[in-house]
Design a protein around this motif. Structure first.
Motif, mmCIF file in Angstrom:
data_model
loop_
_atom_site.group_PDB
_atom_site.id
_atom_site.type_symbol
_atom_site.label_atom_id
_atom_site.label_comp_id
_atom_site.label_asym_id
_atom_site.label_seq_id
_atom_site.Cartn_x
_atom_site.Cartn_y
_atom_site.Cartn_z
ATOM 1 N N GLN A 1 0.836 -1.198 0.000
ATOM 2 C CA GLN A 1 0.000 0.000 0.000
ATOM 3 C C GLN A 1 0.869 1.245 0.000
ATOM 4 N N ILE A 2 0.414 2.258 -0.733
ATOM 5 C CA ILE A 2 1.075 3.562 -0.730
ATOM 6 C C ILE A 2 0.006 4.603 -0.446
ATOM 7 N N ASP A 3 0.269 5.428 0.549
ATOM 8 C CA ASP A 3 -0.667 6.505 0.909
ATOM 9 C C ASP A 3 0.059 7.832 0.883
ATOM 10 N N LYS B 1 3.555 0.773 2.978
ATOM 11 C CA LYS B 1 3.459 -0.423 3.814
ATOM 12 C C LYS B 1 3.969 -1.611 3.015
ATOM 13 N N PHE B 2 4.934 -2.307 3.589
ATOM 14 C CA PHE B 2 5.527 -3.469 2.938
ATOM 15 C C PHE B 2 4.964 -4.746 3.549
ATOM 16 N N GLY B 3 4.874 -5.786 2.723
ATOM 17 C CA GLY B 3 4.395 -7.076 3.180
ATOM 18 C C GLY B 3 5.514 -7.902 3.784
ATOM 19 N N ALA B 4 5.161 -9.102 4.222
ATOM 20 C CA ALA B 4 6.114 -9.999 4.874
ATOM 21 C C ALA B 4 7.245 -10.412 3.936
ATOM 22 N N ARG B 5 6.994 -10.418 2.645
ATOM 23 C CA ARG B 5 8.005 -10.835 1.670
ATOM 24 C C ARG B 5 8.641 -9.650 0.939
ATOM 25 N N ASN C 1 2.432 -0.148 12.513
ATOM 26 C CA ASN C 1 1.933 -1.213 11.630
ATOM 27 C C ASN C 1 2.961 -1.641 10.575
ATOM 28 N N GLY C 2 4.202 -1.170 10.708
ATOM 29 C CA GLY C 2 5.244 -1.554 9.760
ATOM 30 C C GLY C 2 5.341 -0.659 8.539
#
Length: 142
Positions: free
Chosen positions: A65-67, A76-80, A103-104
């Protein structure tokens, strides 16, 4: 837009092909094909390609996600994610404009940066992952 591509089937086909693009090269090829077929693209049409390019690059690095806010971009980056965690920690320690949220999400204030929201988001993404954003699709119309 309808004013550029008046036939609904052609417009839908282009949107489908754009949404299926997995690489910058595919986005560039579609941009060039569209410009060849319909002439110089208005800014709104160019922005569709630029946003698609941003999406493709973000996905390649594992961004979910980019806000945008008035003065910052949050990614926001995912686990991978294909991001060096040490790089992010170093950025947080050395750059007052970089923050890691609970939230990372990595939030970067765009103080001193120029450009529209798409350009700023691409610059921030590349700053976080440590790559160059100079070879962007934006503005490559005939």
């Amino acid at each position: 837009p309808e004013s550029l591509i008046p036939i609904p089937g052609h417009r839908l086909s282009l949107y489908k092909r754009l949404s299926a693009a997995d690489t910058r090269e595919e986005v560039t090829a579609l941009l060039e094909e569209t410009a060849d077929r319909y002439g110089r693209l208005p800014e709104s049409a160019q922005n569709v390609f630029r946003i698609t390019e941003l999406k493709v690059v973000a996905m390649q690095y594992g961004a979910l996600q980019i806000d945008w806010t008035e003065d910052s971009v949050a990614i926001k980056f995912g686990a991978r994610a294909k991001v060096d965690g040490e790089r992010i920690l170093t950025m947080i320690r050395t750059d007052r404009n970089v923050r890691l949220l609970a939230n990372g999400t990595v939030r970067v204030r765009c103080e001193g940066m120029t450009g529209d929201r798409i350009t700023l988001a691409m610059r921030v993404l590349h700053k976080i992952v440590g790559t160059n954003s100079d070879n962007a699709v934006a503005g490559n119309t005939a």
